[in-house]
Structures are given as C-alpha cells and as structure tokens.
Design a protein around this motif. Structure first.
Motif, PDB file in Angstrom:
ATOM      1  N   LEU A 138      28.961 -33.224   3.163  1.00 15.63           N
ATOM      2  CA  LEU A 138      28.397 -32.398   2.105  1.00 15.63           C
ATOM      3  C   LEU A 138      26.955 -32.829   1.869  1.00 15.63           C
ATOM      4  O   LEU A 138      26.678 -34.018   1.674  1.00 15.63           O
ATOM      5  CB  LEU A 138      29.193 -32.537   0.806  1.00 15.63           C
ATOM      6  CG  LEU A 138      30.644 -32.051   0.810  1.00 15.63           C
ATOM      7  CD1 LEU A 138      31.218 -32.102  -0.603  1.00 15.63           C
ATOM      8  CD2 LEU A 138      30.765 -30.656   1.379  1.00 15.63           C
ATOM      9  N   SER A 139      26.060 -31.856   1.885  1.00 13.70           N
ATOM     10  CA  SER A 139      24.643 -32.098   1.618  1.00 13.70           C
ATOM     11  C   SER A 139      24.291 -31.436   0.298  1.00 13.70           C
ATOM     12  O   SER A 139      24.430 -30.213   0.158  1.00 13.70           O
ATOM     13  CB  SER A 139      23.783 -31.541   2.747  1.00 13.70           C
ATOM     14  OG  SER A 139      24.114 -32.154   3.985  1.00 13.70           O
ATOM     15  N   ILE A 140      23.845 -32.246  -0.654  1.00 20.22           N
ATOM     16  CA  ILE A 140      23.535 -31.733  -1.993  1.00 20.22           C
ATOM     17  C   ILE A 140      22.019 -31.667  -2.150  1.00 20.22           C
ATOM     18  O   ILE A 140      21.322 -32.685  -1.984  1.00 20.22           O
ATOM     19  CB  ILE A 140      24.151 -32.625  -3.095  1.00 20.22           C
ATOM     20  CG1 ILE A 140      25.679 -32.663  -2.946  1.00 20.22           C
ATOM     21  CG2 ILE A 140      23.811 -32.088  -4.466  1.00 20.22           C
ATOM     22  CD1 ILE A 140      26.204 -33.843  -2.215  1.00 20.22           C
ATOM     23  N   ALA A 141      21.523 -30.495  -2.439  1.00 16.24           N
ATOM     24  CA  ALA A 141      20.087 -30.308  -2.608  1.00 16.24           C
ATOM     25  C   ALA A 141      19.590 -31.098  -3.813  1.00 16.24           C
ATOM     26  O   ALA A 141      20.326 -31.317  -4.784  1.00 16.24           O
ATOM     27  CB  ALA A 141      19.764 -28.826  -2.767  1.00 16.24           C
ATOM     28  N   ALA A 142      18.317 -31.508  -3.747  1.00 16.03           N
ATOM     29  CA  ALA A 142      17.741 -32.290  -4.846  1.00 16.03           C
ATOM     30  C   ALA A 142      17.706 -31.499  -6.145  1.00 16.03           C
ATOM     31  O   ALA A 142      17.781 -32.081  -7.232  1.00 16.03           O
ATOM     32  CB  ALA A 142      16.340 -32.756  -4.459  1.00 16.03           C
ATOM     33  N   ASP A 143      17.586 -30.164  -6.029  1.00 14.37           N
ATOM     34  CA  ASP A 143      17.537 -29.331  -7.234  1.00 14.37           C
ATOM     35  C   ASP A 143      18.875 -28.662  -7.536  1.00 14.37           C
ATOM     36  O   ASP A 143      18.937 -27.710  -8.314  1.00 14.37           O
ATOM     37  CB  ASP A 143      16.458 -28.260  -7.093  1.00 14.37           C
ATOM     38  CG  ASP A 143      16.687 -27.338  -5.895  1.00 14.37           C
ATOM     39  OD1 ASP A 143      17.595 -27.630  -5.089  1.00 14.37           O
ATOM     40  OD2 ASP A 143      15.952 -26.340  -5.762  1.00 14.37           O
ATOM     41  N   ALA A 144      19.964 -29.158  -6.935  1.00 10.03           N
ATOM     42  CA  ALA A 144      21.289 -28.601  -7.214  1.00 10.03           C
ATOM     43  C   ALA A 144      21.646 -28.819  -8.675  1.00 10.03           C
ATOM     44  O   ALA A 144      21.567 -29.952  -9.172  1.00 10.03           O
ATOM     45  CB  ALA A 144      22.343 -29.240  -6.317  1.00 10.03           C
ATOM     46  N   PRO A 145      22.036 -27.790  -9.406  1.00  8.30           N
ATOM     47  CA  PRO A 145      22.395 -27.974 -10.818  1.00  8.30           C
ATOM     48  C   PRO A 145      23.594 -28.906 -10.950  1.00  8.30           C
ATOM     49  O   PRO A 145      24.536 -28.827 -10.158  1.00  8.30           O
ATOM     50  CB  PRO A 145      22.748 -26.557 -11.285  1.00  8.30           C
ATOM     51  CG  PRO A 145      22.143 -25.637 -10.281  1.00  8.30           C
ATOM     52  CD  PRO A 145      22.140 -26.380  -8.988  1.00  8.30           C
ATOM     53  N   PRO A 146      23.589 -29.810 -11.909  1.00 13.42           N
ATOM     54  CA  PRO A 146      24.751 -30.682 -12.094  1.00 13.42           C
ATOM     55  C   PRO A 146      25.960 -29.894 -12.570  1.00 13.42           C
ATOM     56  O   PRO A 146      25.829 -28.804 -13.137  1.00 13.42           O
ATOM     57  CB  PRO A 146      24.281 -31.670 -13.162  1.00 13.42           C
ATOM     58  CG  PRO A 146      23.207 -30.940 -13.909  1.00 13.42           C
ATOM     59  CD  PRO A 146      22.535 -30.062 -12.908  1.00 13.42           C
ATOM     60  N   GLY A 147      27.136 -30.445 -12.324  1.00 16.78           N
ATOM     61  CA  GLY A 147      28.370 -29.811 -12.773  1.00 16.78           C
ATOM     62  C   GLY A 147      29.396 -29.708 -11.668  1.00 16.78           C
ATOM     63  O   GLY A 147      29.196 -30.166 -10.542  1.00 16.78           O
TER      64      GLY A 147
END
Length: 714
Positions: A138-147
């Motif tokens: 899984l790659s999570i973008a730096a600007d991915a909204p938390p939650g």
C-alpha cells in the motif's frame, strides 16, 4: 379478489470470501508499507480495492499454493453439520489447528470419517489456510486525508468482506511480541496479540503535569474481534508500580487519560484480558497529548460548504460534498466522526441566559453536549408557521445520551415533553404548534452524558435518504441476486424515486428500479451473464426525484444509497454497519443450494385471505447444508406469518402462508403507471451477513393489473 401468478425461478449467491485480519491496519501519510491479509476463501486473489477516501494505492502479490476444491463435496458430506467446521470461510485457524479440529471431530464427536477421507479433508482445509494469507503493498500519498479506508480483495470467489485500514498524520511503528519498545511521543503503534500470554510493552518519558492519552483501537477497526480478543491497558512507573488501567471504554476498546505525576520513565502494557492469542487480534494504539473523545465541538454542517470545528484542542477542517445529506462521517486523524449535514442554517449551541438571547428563526439545526447530571441545555427559537417539530440525534452520533426534551412556550408553559425510548432517534412532530417563540430544554435522563444535535422537521423542505442491504453480493455466472433499497422520506415527499446502479462491471446487468410513493422500498435484481469474468467491482446506487416548486420550476434531487452490512455478533444480535461502498462480485464456485417457488401458477388473494407458497431447496449431490429461508421486500398489505423458516440438511421444502390485510386494498386501485412491486424469497447458510440474501434468491413480482388486484409474475 386478487389474482396472483408466481414466478418460478432459481438463483443463487456464492459463499463470500472473508478477510479476518489485515496487518498492519494503518500507516502514516506519505509512507509505503506491506500488509499481510488472512482470511477464508481468498485463493485466486486478483487485486486489492480500497474505498472510503483518496490517496491510497494498492499492489497485490499472492502467497500460498493452489487449493483442490474437488474435495469440497466430500467436506460438505462429512463435516458440514459439525459446529466447529461447517463454515471454514468464517474461521481463522492455522493448518495445525485445522488438523486438530478434524481429529477432534473423529475422536471426541464420533464422526464417521475414514482415514483416507480424513487426510483429504485436512489437506483441503490446510491448503485453504495457507492460501488465506495474501500480501500487498500500500502506497499512501503525502496529501492523503487522514481517516479510515476499507480494504477488499477481488478473488475467484468474488469480492471479500472489508477490513479497516487507517491513514494517520503521526509517526507509526510496529510492535514486537513480548518485546519492550522505546517510543518518542506522539506515536501510533501497530500490534497483534498472536501468542498466548503475550505482553507488548512500550517505554516512554514524560514530564510532570503532561497530559497523555492511550487510545487502543481493536473493535473499532475489526467488529469481529470480541469473539477472540479483549485488549487491556496497564500503566506502570519505573519501579513497576501500577498507576492506571483500562479494561474497556468504547465497547471493548480500552482508553486511558492520564496526567503525569512526576518526571520519569513509564511503561504501558498491552495484553489480552484472558491471555489469549490469535492472528486476528490486531490493534492500533495512539499515545500522546491527543483527544480521546472524537466528538466535534460543532456537529452540524451544510452540503458543499467548508466546515471547521475542534476535537478537543485539535482543529478539524473539511469540505462537505455537495450531495451529502443526513448523518455523514468525516475522516479525521483521530478516526471517523459524524456530523449532521442539511441545507439548513446552523443555529449554534445552547444559550446561557434565555432572557438575553435572540431567538433563532426556524428551520435551523443545532448541536450541544451534556456532561453533568444536572445540566440543562436551552435553545431559544422562533417558529414562523405552525406545525413545525424537531428530530434529535444521539444514536447515529455514537452517543450514550438518553435525552429528555421539553418544549416551553412564551409564557413558560410546557407544550410537550418527550423521553427517548428504545433505539430510535427522538422525534417530536408538531411540537411547535403555533407561530411564536419557544424554548427547547434538553436534559440527560440517565446521567450518562454525551453529544447530540437536532434539526427542524415539518418546515416543508422535501428530502430523502437511501440505504441498501446487503452491502453487496457474490454470484456465480448465470445467477441472480436482489438488493433491498429503503428510503426515508422527509417533509412528506410524495414523488417516486428512480433507482439506478452506477459502475456495474462487464457482464453484470441490473434493472432500473423505482420506489413508488406508496412504498418505502424497492428491490434491485442483478443478473450475472453466463460468460462473465470472475472478479467484479464496487458499485454506487443512485436515487433521483424531480421536485416542482410553487412557481413551476423543476429541481432534480439526487441522493446515494448508504450500503449497510448486517453483521451478526457473537451474541446472535444483528449490528448494522455502514460501509464505504457496495459491491457485486462474480464467483467461480457454485453455491451450496438454489431456491424455486413450486407448484402454483395462480390463486386469488384479497384482504383477510391467505395462500400457501412452497419454496423448494435444490442441493447438489451430497449437499447437506442447512438453509434459513425468509421473504425480503414484502409490499404493503402482504404479510408472511412464519417469518424465517429453518430447513435442515435432510429436508428440501419450506411452506409459507401469505396473508392480505386490509391495507392491501390499495393495490386494486394503484396507479397502473407505477412500476411493479417485487419481493423475493432468500436463503442463507450463515456467516457474516446471516440475514441478507447471500446464498440464494427466488423472486416474485407484484403488479396491479387493469382489472384490479395483485398480480405476481414476470
């Protein structure tokens, strides 16, 4: 009299693949991690689907070897009636545990299983266990909204149940079993209590007077965990003295709020209350000066508008979707939290001094929080027309509050008092009977405390909300399923609501549906082509209606159905769980049975009259699965007295009694332009979605023919 023609059909759903554990169950934005997924029926995984928010990409790599499913008929014949092994897709056991289970069936339960058959069954169960672990990046973008997000697998058996994955904006680390780890705060720890007697320890430094929260999530990320995991927290000083503990605060999830008494080193211990271990005992633990209560300071918002509030001392900002309506979950760094979204003014919170306050003109919406037994929240409002009322929300906010609401007029006389009773939200229609000023008083009837919000009803602003149950279905090629869509109308909305499914995968068809003005539900029948590719995808169910104002202007009102999974808990209670997306999967495996309506082509049925319907269970050779059959989507005025009928493996028929009540008279005069009403018989064999049509469907269509009455048929 009423003419009824029965549609004789057979259709079925395949067994649902199931994710039992996903580890780690979260990561910090801007990071990439490898997750391990365990469960049942996950062989042949094709891809990972992530729903619930942007910014997370998934790349799948399967583990384990092939599974010889030609052994399943032998398993069904020998083991399906055993409580310990009848649902291998619903249990997370190691290969060694499956072997021990089979041997216990033979030695302790006296199962008639020869050694050759035993070895085949054990080998099949063990292969499924090995194939049940999948890895993915899984790659999570730096600007991915938390939650929270929901992770599903697309497999040869369709689409799996979801498992929660949480994106945070805090540093994260992994726990090691029976190991002490030193932390720099704040931090989030991903752990799993996999071993019996396991103790996970976390060391940290704290200053005198420093407030810290220890917030462990297990149940809140995996609703199955109470069956095998009861996490507890213990806090110790450097000399091993116990300072605090929590055995559960939000359901079984423990939370500690603590103020450090002295500068020094401290240790937090995580373990299972009963010292058990399980691969699915997954947890996420947040430590730091963080809010434990995720309730927002403001609980109401307008669609399409920017929203800001505080969660403790933490500021929260969000942009609401234009089509958002009703209680909506906002994704935050501390977890998902609800707000009420309506196109109404925000009337604010309670006032301190009624005599000095300016009345808020209705319609509007308001929010507040009761924290003390003697607290009284007061709102001063102005009703511009008679007949307005209010609806107050607590349950859907996750609040424990049991409110009592009192309405007083301008002379301080009590107009109406209502106490929340049961699990329904508190509604007070026409509690403002005349135009004028009123005071709304809200108190806590049980001294439990909690947040609330309320809105005006009866203001003549039509709206509706939709839900769909189950949250999806897995079908073998050539099969059919039914999804039940329900509507909650507001402000006497009378127009029909057109239903369409968006995003259907290739090879899957669905008829557009309509919820007529004289009913609160409609069934969407979904059919999979014989040559449809295995897999499937997520879908969206859209409802639209046209509203005409006093000037003749037409406005299209659009809402999307909230998928609801009916999860059966360990206490045999149904817990509705809101999911991020609905799905339709295409499964390789044929289902354990089918249904058909037998022996009747027509009959007369009027108010007060009854008729019997025989539903036949068709099982494959050696099939012995127990089946529970019930009716789904009965039209108004038609009842079935038996409810659900249990059909054991050695029986193949269920007989239902249909009854027409006085309310069925309307069907004879129903507008012939309205679409047909439908209901189905559904069968289940248990599992996560025990009361949804997850195994088989036999459909009946109800229409109003020109000569009057009810017609059931194609």
């Amino acid at each position: 009299m009423v003419l009824i023609l029965f549609l004789i059909t057979s259709a079925a759903l395949a067994q649902n693949p199931r994710i039992a554990a996903l580890y780690p169950a979260g990561a910090q934005a801007g990071k990439s991690i490898e997750i391990a997924i365990r469960g049942g029926g996950l062989a042949g995984a094709k891809r990972v689907v992530v729903n619930g928010g942007p910014g997370v990409k998934a790349e799948l790599s399967a583990a384990g070897g092939p599974v010889d499913d030609t052994i399943r008929p032998l398993f069904n014949a020998k083991c399906v009636t055993c409580h310990e092994s009848r649902s291998p897709d619903n249990r997370t056991l190691s290969p060694e545990q499956w072997a021990a289970t089979a041997d216990r069936m033979i030695t302790a339960r006296g199962a008639d299983i020869k050694k050759e058959d035993r070895d085949k069954i054990v080998g099949w169960l063990q292969a499924r266990a090995r194939a049940g672990q999948i890895t993915a990046k899984l790659s999570i973008a730096a600007d991915a909204p938390p939650g929270l997000r929901e992770v599903r697998l697309v497999t040869e058996q369709g689409i799996s149940s979801p498992f929660s994955f949480e994106v945070s904006n805090l540093p994260e680390t992994l726990a090691l079993p029976n190991t002490s780890i030193t932390l720099a705060l704040p931090a989030i720890i991903n752990g799993a209590i996999t071993l019996s007697g396991q103790r996970d320890k976390f060391l940290f430094s704290a200053k005198k007077g420093e407030p810290l929260t220890f917030n462990l999530k297990a149940y809140r990320i995996n609703e199955q965990c109470p069956m095998f995991f009861n996490p507890v927290l213990y806090l110790y000083d450097s000399k091993g003295k116990e300072l605090a503990k929590s055995l559960g605060r939000i359901d079984i999830d423990p939370i500690l709020e603590w103020i450090c008494p002295n500068d020094g080193e401290y240790t937090l211990l995580v373990r299972d209350l009963l010292w058990k271990g399980n691969p699915a005992s997954i947890y996420r633990l947040a430590i730091g000066n963080l809010p434990a209560d995720t309730t927002l300071s403001n609980l109401v918002a307008r669609p399409g508008a920017s929203f800001s509030a505080n969660m403790g001392s933490m500021p929260i900002e969000a942009l609401l979707a234009r089509d958002a309506a009703g209680v909506t979950m906002l994704h935050t760094a501390m977890g998902d939290t609800p707000v009420l979204v309506r196109d109404l003014p925000d009337g604010g919170g309670p006032v301190e001094t009624i005599g000095l306050a300016t009345a808020v003109t209705l319609p509007a919406m308001f929010s507040g929080k009761l924290t003390g037994a003697n607290q009284v929240d007061r709102f001063k409002v102005q009703a511009l027309k008679p007949g307005m009322g209010l609806e107050l929300y607590t349950k859907r906010l996750g609040s424990q509050l049991r409110p009592r609401v009192t309405i007083r007029d301008e002379k301080d006389a009590v107009v109406q008092t209502r106490l929340m009773d049961g699990d329904e939200e508190l509604r007070m229609p026409a509690c403002f009977p005349k135009a004028g000023e009123y005071v709304v008083e809200i108190t806590d009837s049980l001294s439990s405390g909690g947040a609330y919000c309320w809105e005006t009803i009866g203001a003549g602003i039509p709206d509706f909300s939709l839900s769909v149950t189950p949250d999806g279905a897995n079908l073998a090629p050539g099969r059919r399923a039914a999804l039940l869509v329900r509507v909650t109308r507001r402000e006497a909305l009378q127009e029909p609501i057109k239903l369409t499914i968006k995003g259907l995968p290739l090879g899957i068809k669905a008829e557009a549906g309509v919820i007529p003005p004289d009913d609160d539900k409609a069934l969407l029948l979904i059919t999979v082509d014989d040559k449809a590719a295995l897999g499937g995808g997520t879908i969206t169910i859209e409802g639209t209606t046209e509203l005409t104002d006093d000037q003749g202007n037409v406005r299209l009102l659009r809402r999307f159905a909230q998928p609801i999974e009916l999860y059966r808990t360990q206490n045999n209670n149904l817990r509705p769980i809101e999911r991020s997306a609905a799905f339709i999967g295409v499964a390789k495996e044929e289902p354990p049975f089918g249904l058909s309506v037998q022996g009747i082509e027509s009959l007369n049925l009027g108010p007060g009259q009854t008729a019997t319907v025989t539903v036949k269970v068709v099982r494959p050779t050696n099939g012995r699965s127990d089946v529970v059959i019930s009716a789904l989507g009965l039209p108004p005025g038609i009842t079935i007295s038996q409810g659900a009928l249990y059909i054991p493996g050695n029986k193949d028929e269920a007989i239902f009694t249909l009854r027409g009540s006085e309310a069925s008279r309307y069907l004879s005069t129903r507008d012939p332009k309205l679409p047909p009403l439908r209901f189905v018989f559904v069968g289940t064999t248990g599992g996560r979605n025990a009361d949804a049509p997850t195994d088989s469907t036999a459909a009946i269509i109800v229409t109003a023919p020109r000569e009057g009455g009810i017609k059931i048929g194609r």
